[in-house]
Design a protein around this motif. Structure first.
Motif, PDB file in Angstrom:
ATOM      1  N   UNK A 134     -30.493  36.935  63.758  1.00 57.45           N
ATOM      2  CA  UNK A 134     -29.562  36.724  64.847  1.00 57.45           C
ATOM      3  C   UNK A 134     -28.141  36.403  64.362  1.00 57.45           C
TER       4      UNK A 134
ATOM      5  N   UNK B 157     -32.940  27.997  66.245  1.00 58.60           N
ATOM      6  CA  UNK B 157     -33.749  28.859  65.360  1.00 58.60           C
ATOM      7  C   UNK B 157     -32.958  29.525  64.230  1.00 58.60           C
TER       8      UNK B 157
ATOM      9  N   UNK C 163     -26.937  31.189  73.070  1.00 60.93           N
ATOM     10  CA  UNK C 163     -27.047  32.485  72.392  1.00 60.93           C
ATOM     11  C   UNK C 163     -27.691  32.334  71.017  1.00 60.93           C
ATOM     12  N   UNK C 164     -27.499  31.167  70.377  1.00 59.02           N
ATOM     13  CA  UNK C 164     -28.175  30.938  69.091  1.00 59.02           C
ATOM     14  C   UNK C 164     -29.696  30.999  69.261  1.00 59.02           C
ATOM     15  N   UNK C 165     -30.161  30.695  70.487  1.00 57.94           N
ATOM     16  CA  UNK C 165     -31.598  30.739  70.754  1.00 57.94           C
ATOM     17  C   UNK C 165     -32.055  32.134  71.169  1.00 57.94           C
ATOM     18  N   UNK C 166     -31.110  33.060  71.213  1.00 55.40           N
ATOM     19  CA  UNK C 166     -31.475  34.412  71.587  1.00 55.40           C
ATOM     20  C   UNK C 166     -31.605  34.602  73.087  1.00 55.40           C
TER      21      UNK C 166
ATOM     22  N   UNK D 102     -37.072  26.702  68.206  1.00 54.30           N
ATOM     23  CA  UNK D 102     -36.815  27.434  69.462  1.00 54.30           C
ATOM     24  C   UNK D 102     -37.299  26.638  70.671  1.00 54.30           C
TER      25      UNK D 102
ATOM     26  N   UNK E  14     -25.236  36.287  67.012  1.00 56.53           N
ATOM     27  CA  UNK E  14     -24.878  35.109  67.815  1.00 56.53           C
ATOM     28  C   UNK E  14     -23.781  34.315  67.126  1.00 56.53           C
TER      29      UNK E  14
END
Lengths: 316, 268
Positions: free
Chosen positions: B18, B114, A112-115, A86, B21
Motif C-alpha cells: 500500500x 497495517x 487510507x493507510x488501512x486500505x 488492521x 496511501x
C-alpha cells in the motif's frame, strides 16, 4: 468464528505468557502473564519505567517480543502484524497527528493507510469529527488545536478502522479536568459499544473511573491484579486517617499510634493510619494526647494501593 | 524490476502493498503549495537559458556522443536534466524525510496501521520520483522547443529521468535515516555539489586525464548524464546498459537500506 484467530479462547483479545521485552541487556518487561477479554476495559498501572508502554508496543505489533508467548486477536504479532494492526486502534502517549494536514485530512489519510475506500473515509471522517466534537474545526490545521482537542482527534483517528480493540497509552496525561472528563465520557461510550479498551495510566482516578480490571506493574513485572475494588480490599483498608502536624512536630509520633491501625506511614508533613474505622482511630489517637493541626478521614483509593505496591521513592 | 527484487530480500510482513496511501498523503500535503513546485522546474530552465545566451556564444561546437558536433547548450541540456532529477530527488528525500522521521513522527503513526517500513520507503521515494517526473516532462518540452533534441529517441529521456530520480531518492532517503541533526545535511550537500560539477555535466569526460577518469565514472550522476546525452542525440551505445544497471542497483540498494533503517529505528 468472528475473531478469525488460529487458536485459544476466542473471547481473549490479548493473551501473553511469560512475556519479555529486553533492550540491550535490560528487561523492560520481565516475564508477565496477561489476559484481556473481549469487551472489558483493562488497565496497566505503574510508575514511569514500569514497562507499561513496552507492553503496549508489543501488543500493538510495533515491537517484537524478546521471549514468551503473545497472541493478539488470536494471532501471533510476529507473523500477522499487519492483519492484527488492521483491526486495532492505537492512541500513542504523545500525539503524532500529521501537522501538514487539516483535521479532516488527518482522519481521511489515516483511513487510507488501512486500505479503506475514499468514499468510506470521507463519510467516516465526518462521523468521527462529530464524535470528537471537532466538526467546526474540520478544515483547520491541527497545530493551533488545544491539547484536549488534539487528544480527541488522536482518539478519533484511531477509530477510523472501527477497531475491536483500542490501545490507549496515557490517554489523558497533561489535560485539564474538563478535557479529561470529556475524554472519559467518550471512552465510556466506546466501551458501551463493545470495544475492548486497554489503557495505561498513572492516574489512579482514571483507572478507577474506566477500568473493569487492571494490573499494577513495577520494574517490568506484574505486582498485583484485579478489579479496582478488589485491589483496594486486598491491599488497603476501608478508610485512611490522615493526621497533619506543624512542621517538625510529627517526629516520634508514629510509635505512639502505630498500634491503633493495621498499617501506618509517616510522610514529611503527615501521618497516614490505615484503618477500618477512621473515626474510632481518631478518637483513640486523641485519647493518647496527639494534637494534630488538622485531620482527614477518607476512603482508601487505588492511589493508596499503588503507593503501597510500588513504593514512594521517585522512579525515573 | 529492481524494486521487486529488493522486496524479496526484505523481511516478510514489512510490506502491505500500500505505498499508494503514503503517496496520497504527500499529494494532499502539497495540493495547496503548487507554487513551490514551479521553482523546482524554473531552476534548470534558467540554467538552460543562461547557457544558450551566455556560454553558447563563447564555447561554440562540442563533440558529443558518436562524434557528433553539438552546440554547447545541446551538449549541456541532457546533463542538466539528469542533474535536476538528482537535485530534486535529494531535496525531497533529505530534509522533509528527516523531519517526518525524527520530529513529526509521521512514520510512527503510519506503522501503527497495517503499513510496514517498505510501504513507507517505497511511498516516499515514489513521491519524490513523481514530483521529479513532473519537472522532467516540463524540462524535456522546453528542450524540444529550443531545438535541443536531435532524435525521436529523446522520448526515452523521461523514463531515464525517472530512473535517475529513483536512484537518488532511494539513496538520499537511506542517508537521511542516519542523520541526527539538521546541521548534518551539510555533509549531503558536500557530496552533491561535486557530483553536480564533475560528472561530465559541463564538459566531456575526455577532458580529464586517463588516471582520474575512473573517479568520474564512480559518480552515479555520470551514469545518468551519459544515458541522457546519448538518448538526446539518438546515439545508442552498449555502455548504456551499464549506466542503467548502475542506477537500478542504486535504487534497489537504497530502497532496501531505507526500509531496514526505518524498521530498525521505529520497530524496536
Amino acid at each position: 468464528m468472528a475473531n478469525g484467530g488460529d487458536d485459544g479462547d476466542p473471547r481473549l483479545m490479548v493473551s501473553g505468557k511469560a512475556l519479555v521485552k529486553r533492550f540491550g541487556g535490560v528487561a523492560a518487561v520481565d516475564g508477565i502473564d496477561v489476559e484481556v477479554r473481549s469487551g472489558e476495559a483493562f488497565g496497566f498501572l505503574g510508575p514511569n519505567g514500569a514497562g507499561k508502554s513496552s507492553t503496549m508496543r508489543m501488543v500493538a505489533c510495533v515491537s517484537p517480543r524478546s521471549d514468551g508467548e503473545l497472541r493478539v486477536l488470536g494471532m501471533d504479532p510476529d507473523k500477522d502484524g499487519p492483519r492484527i494492526r488492521a483491526r486495532i486502534g492505537v492512541v500513542p502517549q504523545l500525539d503524532n497527528l500529521d501537522a501538514e494536514l487539516t483535521v479532516r485530512q488527518n482522519l481521511q489519510v489515516y483511513g487510507r493507510y488501512f486500505g479503506l475506500s475514499r468514499a468510506h473515509v470521507r463519510a467516516k471522517a465526518v462521523e468521527l469529527m462529530a464524535f470528537a466534537e471537532l466538526s467546526d474545526r474540520a478544515d483547520d490545521p491541527v497545530d493551533p488545536l488545544s491539547g484536549g482537542m488534539k487528544r480527541r482527534l488522536t482518539i478519533a483517528r484511531s477509530m477510523v478502522n472501527d477497531p475491536e480493540l483500542m490501545l490507549l497509552d496515557e490517554p489523558t496525561t497533561g489535560l485539564d479536568p474538563q478535557a479529561r472528563h470529556l475524554l472519559w465520557g467518550r471512552l465510556y461510550q466506546l466501551k458501551q459499544q463493545g470495544v475492548t479498551l486497554i489503557i495505561t495510566t498513572h492516574d489512579m482516578h482514571e483507572a478507577e473511573q474506566l477500568c473493569d480490571r487492571l494490573v499494577v506493574m513495577d520494574g517490568g513485572r506484574i505486582v498485583a491484579e484485579g478489579s479496582p475494588a478488589s485491589l483496594i480490599a486486598r491491599y488497603s483498608t476501608r478508610e485512611v486517617l490522615e493526621l497533619r502536624f506543624a512542621p517538625g512536630e510529627q517526629d516520634g509520633q508514629v510509635s505512639r499510634v502505630a498500634d491503633l491501625a493495621e498499617r501506618s506511614e509517616a510522610l514529611p508533613d503527615r501521618l497516614l493510619l490505615y484503618t477500618a474505622d477512621g473515626e474510632a482511630t481518631l478518637e483513640a489517637a486523641h485519647a493518647r494526647g496527639l494534637r494534630p493541626v488538622s485531620t482527614l478521614i477518607r476512603r482508601s483509593t487505588l492511589e493508596d494501593v499503588f503507593l503501597r505496591l510500588t513504593g514512594r521513592s521517585l522512579v525515573d | 524490476m529492481a524494486a521487486a527484487l529488493a522486496l524479496r530480500i526484505l523481511p516478510f510482513g514489512r510490506y502491505t502493498g500500500r505505498p499508494g496511501a503514503v503517496v496520497e498523503r504527500s499529494i494532499r500535503v502539497h495540493s495547496r503549495t503548487w507554487t513551490l513546485m514551479v521553482s523546482g522546474f524554473a531552476e534548470p530552465v534558467v540554467y538552460l537559458l543562461a547557457f544558450q545566451v551566455g556560454f553558447g556564444s563563447l564555447v561554440g561546437q562540442v563533440i558529443g556522443p558518436g562524434g557528433q558536433q553539438l552546440t554547447y547548450v545541446a551538449f549541456v541540456a541532457p546533463a542538466l536534466l539528469a542533474a535536476s532529477a538528482m537535485n530534486g530527488a535529494i531535496f525531497e528525500t533529505t530534509y522533509p524525510v528527516f523531519f517526518k522521521l525524527r520530529y513529526a513522527k509521521v512514520y510512527d503513526a503510519m506503522l501503527a496501521t497495517p503499513l510496514g517500513p517498505v510501504d513507507i520507503a517505497l511511498g516516499e521515494i515514489s513521491w519524490a520520483v513523481i514530483r521529479g517526473g513532473v519537472y522532467s516532462v516540463a524540462f524535456v518540452v522546453v528542450m524540444a522547443a529550443m531545438g535541443l533534441v536531435g532524435s525521436p529517441l529523446a522520448v526515452l529521456l523521461l523514463p531515464a529521468a525517472l530512473l535517475v530520480s529513483f536512484a537518488f531518492a532511494s539513496v538520499g532517503m537511506a542517508l537521511s535515516t542516519f542523520l541526527r541533526s539538521p546541521s548534518q545535511f551539510d555533509y549531503i550537500r558536500l557530496v552533491v555539489m561535486p557530483l553536480f560539477l564533475f560528472s561530465a555535466t559541463f564538459y566531456p569526460v575526455s577532458v580529464y586525464p586517463e588516471s582520474v577518469r575512473w573517479l568520474v565514472q564512480v559518480s552515479p550522476l555520470y551514469h545518468g548524464v551519459e544515458l541522457m546525452r546519448g538518448l538526446a542525440v539518438g546515439v545508442l551505445d552498449v555502455g548504456m546498459i551499464g549506466n542503467v544497471a548502475v542506477l537500478a542497483a542504486l535504487a534497489a540498494v537504497g530502497l532496501a537500506a531505507t526500509s531496514r533503517r526505518i524498521g530498525a529505528l521505529l520497530l524496536g
